[in-house]
Design an enzyme around this catalytic site. Structure first.
Site: not given
Ligand code: NAD
Ligand code: WQD
Length: 338
Positions: A127, A151, A155, A178
């Site tokens: 991330s 979190y 990572k 991402y």
């Molecule tokens: P998500 O929660 O929709 O998907 C994660 C999946 O993993 C879920 O289906 C959950 O049931 C499963 N899971 C969690 N812990 C588990 C375990 N111990 N064993 C088996 N399954 C398990 O989240 P997502 O948004 O699809 O994210 C996918 C990956 O991308 C994650 O690693 C997340 O940290 C990373 N990521 C997400 C974002 C975001 O904003 N969505 C941003 C950057 C990175």
């Molecule tokens: C985006 C912007 C908020 C909600 C998070 C994780 C990051 C990654 C992606 C996993 C910010 C603002 C939000 C609301 C708002 N995840 N906001 N009102 O914080 O950039 O990233 O998700 O890896 O690790 O931190 O994403 O969508 O929460 O916020 O004003 O109700 O929107 O302050 O500026 P963020 P977000």
């Protein structure tokens, strides 16, 4: 049929979109998910959309015996795409041990299983959070690492574990960082289905749908053109395709360690996102300014040029695609998979 790919967390938001792209590209797909934050329905829809089947195991990656059973039954796994993790930043601050347990212990268990079964290729969901508050934007892959919450630390730690394990065992490791994943599949059949929307776009979408009253804009006094935070939003289908490209690349020939930013390379402010949603939905969408949310950085934008070049991948979906696909999914399935 191409190689067999094990997808952990494949029933989740990004995982389900990636399974769909993998099946469409002819890969054989095996999903392991404990369904802690997902529904089996997402994969049923993936199968329906692609007309192909995948294998599903409801297994926790921390469950050594359960995971061993999957590796045992599913011979010839060519590579792993590792999505399974908990991902709510605030929750990780409240309950760090739960996050380290799930994200670290689970991943270690997976790595050990890979070693035992001679699986040496992994694509890992990292991330932009690993950069913390970046010193310069757009941020490049060699920027200083400095996560600011459990979190994010999980990572950073897993990146290190994979680098160290990969180096000594000749693994191909692709670390994908991402930026802000948003949007849904163009069909409106699969999308993000949060129990509570912590992220901006799902929240705005629920306000537009009348499920919540108003959007809180967390701070309008940042050093940005309109005072609200800027993020690099990336469409989930573009993200999914980058995983396929990564697999294509490491399955073609050994690559060692590869680290890529996955973003669109341009930022939008919170106000711009709300405005885009108003324009596309044709709805008013009430928004109020609230104090800054603790831990937010003013600007997070990635430089995706390394992925653009090496993976021959580019974010094809624009802002309107991100918003309109989110809205399509929201209106088609107001209660998500429930
Ligand atoms: P998500 O929660 O929709 O998907 C994660 C999946 O993993 C879920 O289906 C959950 O049931 C499963 N899971 C969690 N812990 C588990 C375990 N111990 N064993 C088996 N399954 C398990 O989240 P997502 O948004 O699809 O994210 C996918 C990956 O991308 C994650 O690693 C997340 O940290 C990373 N990521 C997400 C974002 C975001 O904003 N969505 C941003 C950057 C990175
Ligand atoms: C985006 C912007 C908020 C909600 C998070 C994780 C990051 C990654 C992606 C996993 C910010 C603002 C939000 C609301 C708002 N995840 N906001 N009102 O914080 O950039 O990233 O998700 O890896 O690790 O931190 O994403 O969508 O929460 O916020 O004003 O109700 O929107 O302050 O500026 P963020 P977000």
């Amino acid at each position: 049929m191409k190689e067999k790919i094990l997808v952990t967390g494949g029933a989740g938001y990004i995982g389900s979109h990636t399974c769909l792209e993998l099946l469409n590209e002819g890969y054989e797909v095996v999903v392991v998910d404990n369904l802690s934050n997902a529904s089996r329905e997402s994969l049923a829809r993936v199968e329906k959309l692609t007309g192909k089947t995948l294998s599903f195991y409801e297994v926790d990656i921390m469950d050594r015996a359960g995971l061993a059973d999957v590796f045992h039954k599913e011979k010839n796994i060519a590579a792993v795409v590792h999505f399974a993790a908990k991902k709510a930043v605030g929750e990780s601050v409240e309950n760090p041990l739960e996050y380290y347990q799930n994200n670290i212990t689970g991943s270690l268990c997976l790595c050990e299983m890979m070693l035992e079964h001679g699986v040496s290729r992994i694509v890992f969901s990292s991330s932009s959070t690993v950069y913390g508050s970046p010193e310069t934007v757009p941020v490049q892959e060699n920027a200083r690492i400095g996560a600011t919450n459990p979190y994010g630390h999980s990572k950073v730690m897993m990146e290190q574990v994979l680098m160290d394990t990969g180096k000594v065992n000749d693994w191909d490791v692709v670390i994908l960082r991402y930026f802000n994943p948003v949007g849904a599949h163009d069909s409106g059949e699969i999308g993000e289905d949060p129990e509570y929307p912590f992220n901006l776009l799902p929240y705005v979408s629920q306000v537009a749908a009348g499920l919540r009253e108003q959007v809180a804009i967390f701070g309008d006094d940042y050093e940005t053109p309109d005072g609200t935070c800027i993020r690099d939003y990336i469409h989930v289908v573009d993200l999914a395709k980058a995983h396929v490209r990564s697999l294509d690349k490491i399955l073609q020939k050994p690559q060692g360690l590869l680290v890529y930013n996955l973003g669109a390379g341009r930022g939008y402010s919170v106000k711009e996102m709300v405005e885009a949603f108003r324009r596309i939905s044709g709805l008013e969408i009430k928004a109020v300014i609230e104090p800054r949310r603790s831990g937010d950085v003013p600007v997070s934008v990635g430089d995706p040029s390394k992925a653009n070049k090496d993976l021959e991948w580019i974010a094809e979906h624009d802002l309107d695609d991100m918003v309109s696909s989110t809205w399509k999914w929201q209106t088609k399935y107001p209660r998500g998979y429930r």
